[in-house]
Enzyme design. Structure first.
Site, PDB file in Angstrom:
ATOM      1  N   CYS A 134       4.462   7.800   3.091  1.00  0.00           N
ATOM      2  CA  CYS A 134       4.454   6.329   3.156  1.00  0.00           C
ATOM      3  C   CYS A 134       4.841   5.802   4.538  1.00  0.00           C
ATOM      4  O   CYS A 134       4.636   4.630   4.833  1.00  0.00           O
ATOM      5  CB  CYS A 134       5.391   5.752   2.099  1.00  0.00           C
ATOM      6  SG  CYS A 134       4.900   6.233   0.431  1.00  0.00           S
TER       7      CYS A 134
ATOM      8  N   HIS B 167       7.634  -1.502   3.665  1.00  0.00           N
ATOM      9  CA  HIS B 167       6.771  -0.691   2.811  1.00  0.00           C
ATOM     10  C   HIS B 167       6.922  -1.193   1.371  1.00  0.00           C
ATOM     11  O   HIS B 167       8.026  -1.457   0.903  1.00  0.00           O
ATOM     12  CB  HIS B 167       7.183   0.780   2.915  1.00  0.00           C
ATOM     13  CG  HIS B 167       6.539   1.645   1.896  1.00  0.00           C
ATOM     14  ND1 HIS B 167       5.175   1.647   1.680  1.00  0.00           N
ATOM     15  CD2 HIS B 167       7.069   2.536   1.008  1.00  0.00           C
ATOM     16  CE1 HIS B 167       4.904   2.503   0.716  1.00  0.00           C
ATOM     17  NE2 HIS B 167       6.025   3.049   0.280  1.00  0.00           N
TER      18      HIS B 167
ATOM     19  N   ASN C 270       2.082   0.500  -4.779  1.00  0.00           N
ATOM     20  CA  ASN C 270       2.459   1.240  -3.569  1.00  0.00           C
ATOM     21  C   ASN C 270       1.220   1.956  -3.032  1.00  0.00           C
ATOM     22  O   ASN C 270       0.727   2.896  -3.653  1.00  0.00           O
ATOM     23  CB  ASN C 270       3.561   2.236  -3.950  1.00  0.00           C
ATOM     24  CG  ASN C 270       4.046   3.073  -2.784  1.00  0.00           C
ATOM     25  OD1 ASN C 270       3.418   3.111  -1.735  1.00  0.00           O
ATOM     26  ND2 ASN C 270       5.156   3.760  -2.984  1.00  0.00           N
TER      27      ASN C 270
END
Ligand code: UT7
Length: 330
Positions: free
Chosen positions: A115, A257, A287
């Site tokens: 990520c 994020h 996500n």
């Protein structure tokens, strides 16, 4: 004259058409819209049914090039953050180079930081620009996690979505641009969040991991990861503020994020930020791993939430463990 640095001169994003809502997921695993919404903030996610990672990436990259009014022929470097490439090799960046007609001969490579992939790539591209030689870099964050999820595991499959975001980073000596960026990792904690599926452990074994039994899918210790994410991202923003002698109130927009709205809120609270200072679109995309920050940046720009002179902060956290941040003057 200010020091040489990279400036984000254009941004683009792409998410697949197919929307998988929480109601849709209720039909797949034992979960509810109420649980997913309350525990994560996610209402829906985009899933690509038939596109390759490089194709998804190229769509976002094309938009970023158009936004920056930069021809593919003028790009000197391509870096893509991804952990779900089309193939073991070539890199996604090489496929994007071919797809968009970017000049042959320039360096194009991928970065594996889960990520944090986009911020790792941004940090790297900015450092190439600062070192001289690279004038325009294409930086991409892309992931198709739908292909590495165990769609029978309710603890993970509800969390992720597919997509891509990209920016063009252009050499500048002006006041705007990337003020600082920091990247970190801690391999001791890899078991917190990982996806097995490797090239195998001995040369003659059957490649049983392809296309992948259940154990080849993403695994996460959700609860522990949550706590480390809040602590680490809070610390990373403080590091960025300190590097630039800035205070939390100087941040016009924090783009974190998008892993969980409760993580985002907790990070904002730790720094005493108002809700207007923190951007979130997790409700619509879940996500998207390396794509989450550039997709959010693109939305924030299109919504007019960023103006010239603003201090914009990026922060990420992911498997590795990895974490990263960047401070930008718009
Ligand atoms: O992007 C990389 C970084 N990723 C992250 O930072 C993710 C971090 N972790 C999280 O976001 C959260 O930990 C989750 C959203 C994954 C889980 O939320 P939680 O509040 O930590 O829940 P939990 O794992 O403690 O589970 C609570 C309960 C459990 O039931 P019991 O044991 O209390 O009976 C789970 O089995 O919720 C259950 N549960 C679910 N129930 C309905 C777990 N997943 C689901 C689900 N639907 N999808």
């Amino acid at each position: 004259m200010s020091e040489l640095r990279g400036r984000i001169s254009g941004c683009g994003s792409y998410v697949p058409e197919f929307i998988l809502s929480n109601a849709g997921i209720e039909k797949m695993v034992e979960t509810t819209d109420a649980w997913i919404t309350a525990r994560t903030g996610i209402k829906q996610r985009r899933i690509t049914l038939n596109e390759k990672t490089s194709v998804v990436a190229a769509k976002a990259a094309k938009e970023a090039l158009a936004a920056a009014s930069v021809s593919p022929r003028d790009i000197d470097l391509v870096i893509t953050g991804t952990v779900t490439p089309d193939m073991v090799f070539p890199s996604t960046s090489c496929f994007v180079q071919q797809e968009l007609g970017i000049r042959p001969g320039i360096p194009a490579f991928d970065i594996s930081a889960a990520c944090s992939g986009f911020l790792y790539a941004l940090d790297c591209a900015d450092k190439y620009i600062r070192a001289g030689g690279v004038k325009k870099a294409l930086v991409i964050g892309v992931d198709i996690f739908s292909r590495i999820l165990d769609w029978t595991d309710r603890a993970t499959c509800v969390l992720f979505g597919d997509g891509a975001g990209a920016v063009v980073l252009t050499e500048t000596r002006g006041k705007s641009g990337i003020l600082s960026s920091h990247i970190h990792s801690d391999g001791r904690q890899w078991e917190m969040l990982y996806t097995p599926g490797s090239i195998g452990s001995n040369p003659f074994e059957e490649r049983k991991h392809l296309p992948g039994p259940r154990n080849a899918y993403l695994k996460m210790k959700g609860n522990e990861t949550f706590k480390v994410a809040v602590r680490t991202m809070g610390g990373a923003i403080k590091e960025e503020l300190q590097a630039n002698s800035l205070k939390p109130s100087d941040i016009a927009l924090l783009i974190p994020h998008q892993a969980n709205i409760r993580i985002i809120d907790a990070v904002g609270e730790r720094l005493g930020l108002s809700s207007g200072q923190v951007f979130s679109n997790i409700d619509r995309y879940g996500n998207t791993s390396a794509a989450s920050i550039p997709i959010a940046l693109d939305e924030a720009l299109k919504a007019g939430k960023i103006k010239k002179g603003d201090i914009v902060m990026f922060v990420s956290f992911g498997g590795g463990l990895t974490w990263a941040s960047a401070a930008v003057r718009w």
